[in-house]
Design a protein around this motif. Structure first.
Motif, PDB file in Angstrom:
ATOM      1  N   SER A  21      -6.686  -2.193  20.938  1.00  0.00           N
ATOM      2  CA  SER A  21      -5.298  -2.523  20.112  1.00  0.00           C
ATOM      3  C   SER A  21      -4.698  -1.053  20.241  1.00  0.00           C
ATOM      4  O   SER A  21      -5.395   0.106  20.460  1.00  0.00           O
ATOM      5  CB  SER A  21      -5.893  -2.822  18.718  1.00  0.00           C
ATOM      6  OG  SER A  21      -6.541  -3.970  18.528  1.00  0.00           O
ATOM      7  N   ALA A  23      -1.626   0.764  17.563  1.00  0.00           N
ATOM      8  CA  ALA A  23      -0.829   0.745  16.557  1.00  0.00           C
ATOM      9  C   ALA A  23      -0.033   1.908  16.421  1.00  0.00           C
ATOM     10  O   ALA A  23      -0.317   3.122  16.654  1.00  0.00           O
ATOM     11  CB  ALA A  23      -1.647   0.496  15.361  1.00  0.00           C
ATOM     12  N   SER A  25       3.006   3.856  14.272  1.00  0.00           N
ATOM     13  CA  SER A  25       3.524   4.489  13.100  1.00  0.00           C
ATOM     14  C   SER A  25       4.429   5.597  13.058  1.00  0.00           C
ATOM     15  O   SER A  25       4.687   6.432  14.313  1.00  0.00           O
ATOM     16  CB  SER A  25       2.252   4.755  12.382  1.00  0.00           C
ATOM     17  OG  SER A  25       1.615   5.975  12.535  1.00  0.00           O
ATOM     18  N   ASP A  72       2.490  -7.561  18.345  1.00  0.00           N
ATOM     19  CA  ASP A  72       2.741  -8.242  17.002  1.00  0.00           C
ATOM     20  C   ASP A  72       3.987  -7.188  16.637  1.00  0.00           C
ATOM     21  O   ASP A  72       3.707  -5.865  16.135  1.00  0.00           O
ATOM     22  CB  ASP A  72       1.629  -7.937  16.241  1.00  0.00           C
ATOM     23  CG  ASP A  72       1.927  -8.338  14.868  1.00  0.00           C
ATOM     24  OD1 ASP A  72       3.016  -8.519  14.324  1.00  0.00           O
ATOM     25  OD2 ASP A  72       0.964  -9.194  14.106  1.00  0.00           O
ATOM     26  N   ASN A  73       5.246  -7.663  16.669  1.00  0.00           N
ATOM     27  CA  ASN A  73       6.150  -6.728  16.261  1.00  0.00           C
ATOM     28  C   ASN A  73       6.308  -6.620  14.748  1.00  0.00           C
ATOM     29  O   ASN A  73       6.778  -5.439  14.448  1.00  0.00           O
ATOM     30  CB  ASN A  73       7.546  -7.531  16.563  1.00  0.00           C
ATOM     31  CG  ASN A  73       7.703  -7.702  18.205  1.00  0.00           C
ATOM     32  OD1 ASN A  73       7.278  -6.804  18.910  1.00  0.00           O
ATOM     33  ND2 ASN A  73       8.315  -8.801  18.574  1.00  0.00           N
ATOM     34  N   ALA A  74       5.830  -7.276  14.041  1.00  0.00           N
ATOM     35  CA  ALA A  74       5.744  -6.826  12.530  1.00  0.00           C
ATOM     36  C   ALA A  74       4.812  -5.757  12.075  1.00  0.00           C
ATOM     37  O   ALA A  74       5.164  -4.990  11.148  1.00  0.00           O
ATOM     38  CB  ALA A  74       5.280  -8.175  11.661  1.00  0.00           C
ATOM     39  N   LYS A  75       3.980  -5.651  12.922  1.00  0.00           N
ATOM     40  CA  LYS A  75       2.917  -4.752  12.740  1.00  0.00           C
ATOM     41  C   LYS A  75       3.102  -3.200  13.564  1.00  0.00           C
ATOM     42  O   LYS A  75       2.268  -2.488  13.623  1.00  0.00           O
ATOM     43  CB  LYS A  75       1.460  -5.322  12.833  1.00  0.00           C
ATOM     44  CG  LYS A  75       1.010  -6.366  11.832  1.00  0.00           C
ATOM     45  CD  LYS A  75      -0.388  -6.741  12.026  1.00  0.00           C
ATOM     46  CE  LYS A  75      -0.797  -7.828  10.937  1.00  0.00           C
ATOM     47  NZ  LYS A  75      -1.919  -8.294  11.226  1.00  0.00           N
ATOM     48  N   ASN A  76       3.949  -3.508  14.612  1.00  0.00           N
ATOM     49  CA  ASN A  76       4.155  -2.541  15.765  1.00  0.00           C
ATOM     50  C   ASN A  76       2.889  -2.242  16.559  1.00  0.00           C
ATOM     51  O   ASN A  76       2.470  -0.983  16.527  1.00  0.00           O
ATOM     52  CB  ASN A  76       4.833  -1.289  15.043  1.00  0.00           C
ATOM     53  CG  ASN A  76       6.074  -1.253  14.302  1.00  0.00           C
ATOM     54  OD1 ASN A  76       6.861  -1.991  14.831  1.00  0.00           O
ATOM     55  ND2 ASN A  76       6.279  -0.483  13.346  1.00  0.00           N
ATOM     56  N   MET A  77       2.410  -3.322  16.973  1.00  0.00           N
ATOM     57  CA  MET A  77       1.036  -3.301  17.590  1.00  0.00           C
ATOM     58  C   MET A  77       1.085  -4.102  18.905  1.00  0.00           C
ATOM     59  O   MET A  77       1.760  -4.927  19.009  1.00  0.00           O
ATOM     60  CB  MET A  77      -0.203  -3.864  16.802  1.00  0.00           C
ATOM     61  CG  MET A  77      -0.236  -3.164  15.412  1.00  0.00           C
ATOM     62  SD  MET A  77      -2.030  -3.692  14.883  1.00  0.00           S
ATOM     63  CE  MET A  77      -2.962  -2.893  15.905  1.00  0.00           C
TER      64      MET A  77
END
Length: 121
Positions: A21, A23, A25, A72-77
């Protein structure tokens, strides 16, 4: 400033599975291409899988049918599902993202710190 953090590396037996994974930020307006790279000692960092912002994927031949990149675009992952792993899949895996800054609206490629994956035979 933007930061990418990978997780999920470790030791896995040949034939097993591992999920990486990554992420992002920070000052992110939007993200375009997300990628996974692999580097082994003495060699250059090579691309393993790429996913565009509309989820079109591409893979290096050696992992086709075994690895799956997703986002996952909503989570920037971004994720890398690694199945049927082989010893030659071992290496340090880096995620990379093309990010548009919310401060400057400029695009830049960012990299994670890397996560080691070791496949034992």
């Amino acid at each position: 400033h933007v930061q990418l953090v990978e997780s999920g590396g470790g030791l896995v037996q040949a034939g097993g599975s591992q999920r990486l994974s990554c992420a992002a930020s920070g000052t992110i307006f939007r993200i375009n291409v997300m990628s996974w790279y692999r580097q082994t000692p003495g060699k250059e960092r090579d691309v393993v899988a790429v996913i565009t912002n509309d989820s079109i994927t591409s893979y290096v031949d050696s992992v086709k049918g075994r690895f799956t990149i997703s986002r996952d675009n909503a989570k920037n992952m971004v994720y890398l599902q690694m199945n049927s792993v082989k010893p030659e899949d071992s290496g340090v895996y880096y995620c990379s993202m093309a990010v548009q800054s919310s401060d400057t609206l400029k695009w830049r490629d960012y990299w994670g710190q890397g996560t080691q994956v070791t496949v034992s035979s």
